[in-house]
Design a protein around this motif. Structure first.
Motif, short mmCIF file in Angstrom:
data_model
loop_
_atom_site.label_atom_id
_atom_site.label_comp_id
_atom_site.label_asym_id
_atom_site.label_seq_id
_atom_site.Cartn_x
_atom_site.Cartn_y
_atom_site.Cartn_z
N VAL A 205 20.37 32.93 35.65
CA VAL A 205 19.20 33.88 36.02
C VAL A 205 18.19 33.96 34.98
O VAL A 205 17.11 33.83 35.07
CB VAL A 205 19.61 35.19 36.33
CG1 VAL A 205 18.20 36.24 36.39
CG2 VAL A 205 20.36 35.33 37.81
N GLU A 206 18.76 34.06 33.59
CA GLU A 206 17.77 34.10 32.54
C GLU A 206 17.19 32.66 32.35
O GLU A 206 15.82 32.58 32.08
CB GLU A 206 18.54 34.16 31.13
CG GLU A 206 17.95 34.52 29.87
CD GLU A 206 16.94 35.69 29.98
OE1 GLU A 206 16.04 35.83 29.26
OE2 GLU A 206 17.64 36.81 30.68
N ARG A 207 17.74 31.56 32.52
CA ARG A 207 17.37 30.19 32.38
C ARG A 207 16.40 30.01 33.45
O ARG A 207 14.97 29.40 33.19
CB ARG A 207 18.24 29.21 32.41
CG ARG A 207 17.84 27.80 31.97
CD ARG A 207 19.01 26.90 31.78
NE ARG A 207 19.75 26.53 32.98
CZ ARG A 207 21.07 27.02 33.06
NH1 ARG A 207 21.46 27.68 32.20
NH2 ARG A 207 21.81 26.87 34.14
N PHE A 208 16.61 30.46 34.64
CA PHE A 208 15.56 30.12 35.96
C PHE A 208 14.37 30.96 35.54
O PHE A 208 13.25 30.58 35.94
CB PHE A 208 16.40 30.77 37.15
CG PHE A 208 15.78 30.61 38.40
CD1 PHE A 208 15.30 29.48 38.81
CD2 PHE A 208 14.87 31.88 38.97
CE1 PHE A 208 14.40 29.42 40.11
CE2 PHE A 208 14.26 31.87 40.05
CZ PHE A 208 13.97 30.91 40.56
N ASP A 209 14.51 32.25 34.86
CA ASP A 209 13.44 33.00 35.04
C ASP A 209 12.44 32.30 33.87
O ASP A 209 11.45 32.49 33.98
CB ASP A 209 13.89 34.68 34.59
CG ASP A 209 12.75 35.73 34.39
OD1 ASP A 209 12.13 35.93 35.35
OD2 ASP A 209 12.50 35.76 33.22
N THR A 210 13.06 31.92 32.87
CA THR A 210 12.36 31.37 31.71
C THR A 210 11.46 30.09 32.26
O THR A 210 10.31 29.84 32.03
CB THR A 210 13.00 30.96 30.66
OG1 THR A 210 13.80 32.03 30.11
CG2 THR A 210 12.21 30.34 29.37
N ASP A 211 12.20 29.41 33.04
CA ASP A 211 11.77 27.99 33.57
C ASP A 211 10.34 28.48 34.48
O ASP A 211 9.40 27.90 34.61
CB ASP A 211 12.66 27.23 34.45
CG ASP A 211 13.67 26.59 33.35
OD1 ASP A 211 13.38 26.74 32.44
OD2 ASP A 211 14.73 26.27 33.75
N MET A 212 10.55 29.72 35.23
CA MET A 212 9.59 29.90 36.33
C MET A 212 8.48 30.24 35.55
O MET A 212 7.14 30.02 35.78
CB MET A 212 10.14 31.00 37.22
CG MET A 212 11.40 30.41 38.25
SD MET A 212 10.32 29.47 39.60
CE MET A 212 9.43 30.80 40.53
N ALA A 213 8.58 31.24 34.56
CA ALA A 213 7.46 31.54 33.84
C ALA A 213 6.69 30.63 32.99
O ALA A 213 5.59 30.55 32.99
CB ALA A 213 8.08 32.50 32.75
N LEU A 214 7.31 29.57 32.57
CA LEU A 214 6.83 28.35 31.91
C LEU A 214 6.01 27.59 32.87
O LEU A 214 4.79 27.12 32.48
CB LEU A 214 7.94 27.58 31.23
CG LEU A 214 7.28 26.30 30.51
CD1 LEU A 214 6.30 26.65 29.29
CD2 LEU A 214 8.48 25.43 29.94
N GLU A 215 6.58 27.31 33.84
CA GLU A 215 5.67 26.54 35.03
C GLU A 215 4.42 27.33 35.46
O GLU A 215 3.59 26.68 35.66
CB GLU A 215 6.88 26.60 36.18
CG GLU A 215 6.23 25.56 37.44
CD GLU A 215 7.21 25.27 38.37
OE1 GLU A 215 6.72 24.82 39.63
OE2 GLU A 215 8.28 25.67 38.45
N TYR A 216 4.80 28.76 35.61
CA TYR A 216 3.58 29.40 36.09
C TYR A 216 2.34 29.38 35.08
O TYR A 216 1.13 29.22 35.44
CB TYR A 216 3.87 30.90 36.35
CG TYR A 216 2.80 31.69 36.63
CD1 TYR A 216 2.13 31.90 37.90
CD2 TYR A 216 2.10 32.61 35.69
CE1 TYR A 216 0.99 32.57 38.22
CE2 TYR A 216 0.84 33.40 36.03
CZ TYR A 216 0.36 33.35 37.20
OH TYR A 216 -0.59 34.07 37.40
N GLN A 217 2.81 29.56 33.73
CA GLN A 217 1.68 29.41 32.70
C GLN A 217 1.08 28.14 32.67
O GLN A 217 -0.16 28.13 32.28
CB GLN A 217 2.42 29.75 31.31
CG GLN A 217 2.84 31.26 31.08
CD GLN A 217 1.83 32.34 31.37
OE1 GLN A 217 0.71 31.89 30.89
NE2 GLN A 217 1.94 33.60 31.83
N VAL A 218 2.03 26.95 32.82
CA VAL A 218 1.19 25.68 32.52
C VAL A 218 0.58 25.69 33.99
O VAL A 218 -0.60 24.88 33.63
CB VAL A 218 2.45 24.88 32.82
CG1 VAL A 218 1.87 23.23 32.96
CG2 VAL A 218 3.26 24.78 31.37
N SER A 219 0.77 25.92 34.96
CA SER A 219 -0.17 25.71 36.15
C SER A 219 -1.29 26.60 35.86
O SER A 219 -2.44 26.24 36.37
CB SER A 219 0.67 26.13 37.72
OG SER A 219 0.76 27.64 37.42
#
Length: 266
Positions: A205-219
């Motif tokens: 969950v921690e890793r998934f949350d971080t990946d989602m946040a990074l993907e959103y910021q990049v987009s």
């Protein structure tokens, strides 16, 4: 602003414009939240940074803020949000209306355009900040929701694994799965427990949350036209060759394939 203590604020100073031979500048600030503000659009008018307290209904600043700005396009609810609009018109000659000199007429196109642009620029800045706040809030809520169900999910999975570990594998798919991962034997020998599953789920969950946040910021950065720069990690020698591009949501990577010349043997 120190007394109001707003949650978000944006400021803008417009370009120099001319009306009837006199130069003027419009300065604006828009705030969200804070104390001493009622829900809705709260307009504060200034002329040469001196407050105008009376006859605000006909003023160009008031009418522009209330009638000419589409606040919804900036993620602002003009009914429920506490919005402060602060506008000052600075000029050597303020075109006041009326004997009291307490408001600026709404019939001057140059003033209307300048005030509207200043407020819109503040709104555009706030929109970016509000989107970031909403994204962070959504991320935190998503993480809380996922974390809440970890104990129940781990208990259900472990119960199924325990039952499977107590039976002989049937069918080629089950036997192949058991040979590849050997999870059931680890469950049977107490090497994997419910606490282990909970810990692994929490890490995921921690890793998934971080990946989602990074993907959103990049987009968001790409959508906003953020600059993309090439970053080169250069080895000791410049004689090298690169492999094919490896694309991800965050970057494009080219790995070094080999070196050429005298340094290749070192």
């Amino acid at each position: 602003m120190k007394e109001l203590r707003p949650d978000l604020i944006a400021t803008y100073a417009g370009d120099v414009r001319v009306f009837e031979g006199h130069a003027f500048i419009v300065e604006a600030a828009v705030s969200i939240g804070g104390r001493e503000l009622k829900p809705g659009i709260n307009v504060y008018r200034f002329a040469n940074r001196i407050p105008l307290l009376f006859e605000g209904g006909s003023d160009v600043i008031t009418r522009t803020a209330l009638k000419r700005i589409n606040w919804a396009s900036y993620k602002i609810n003009q009914t429920s949000d506490k919005v402060g609009v602060f506008v000052s018109i600075i000029s050597s000659k303020i075109p006041f209306k009326g004997a009291g000199k307490e408001y600026i007429g709404d019939d001057i196109e140059e003033m209307v355009a300048a005030v509207k642009q200043a407020i819109q620029q503040c709104g555009a800045q706030l929109r970016v900040k509000i989107i970031r706040v909403l994204a962070l809030r959504e991320q935190q809520q998503r993480k809380r929701n996922l974390t809440r169900y970890i104990p129940d999910a781990a208990a259900a999975i472990f119960t199924v694994l325990e039952k499977m570990a107590g039976t002989q594998p049937k069918g080629p798919k089950r036997r192949k799965l058991q040979q590849q991962h050997d999870i059931l034997s680890k469950v049977q020998h107490k090497e994997i427990s419910q606490a282990t599953l909970e810990r692994k789920l929490a890490e995921y969950v921690e890793r998934f949350d971080t990946d989602m946040a990074l993907e959103y910021q990049v987009s968001q950065g790409l959508a906003a036209g953020a600059a993309k720069d090439s970053v080169w990690l250069v080895p000791v020698t410049a004689n090298h060759s690169y492999g094919p591009e490896l694309h991800s949501n965050a970057c494009v990577v080219q790995l070094i394939q080999g070196f050429h010349g005298s340094h290749a043997e070192q």
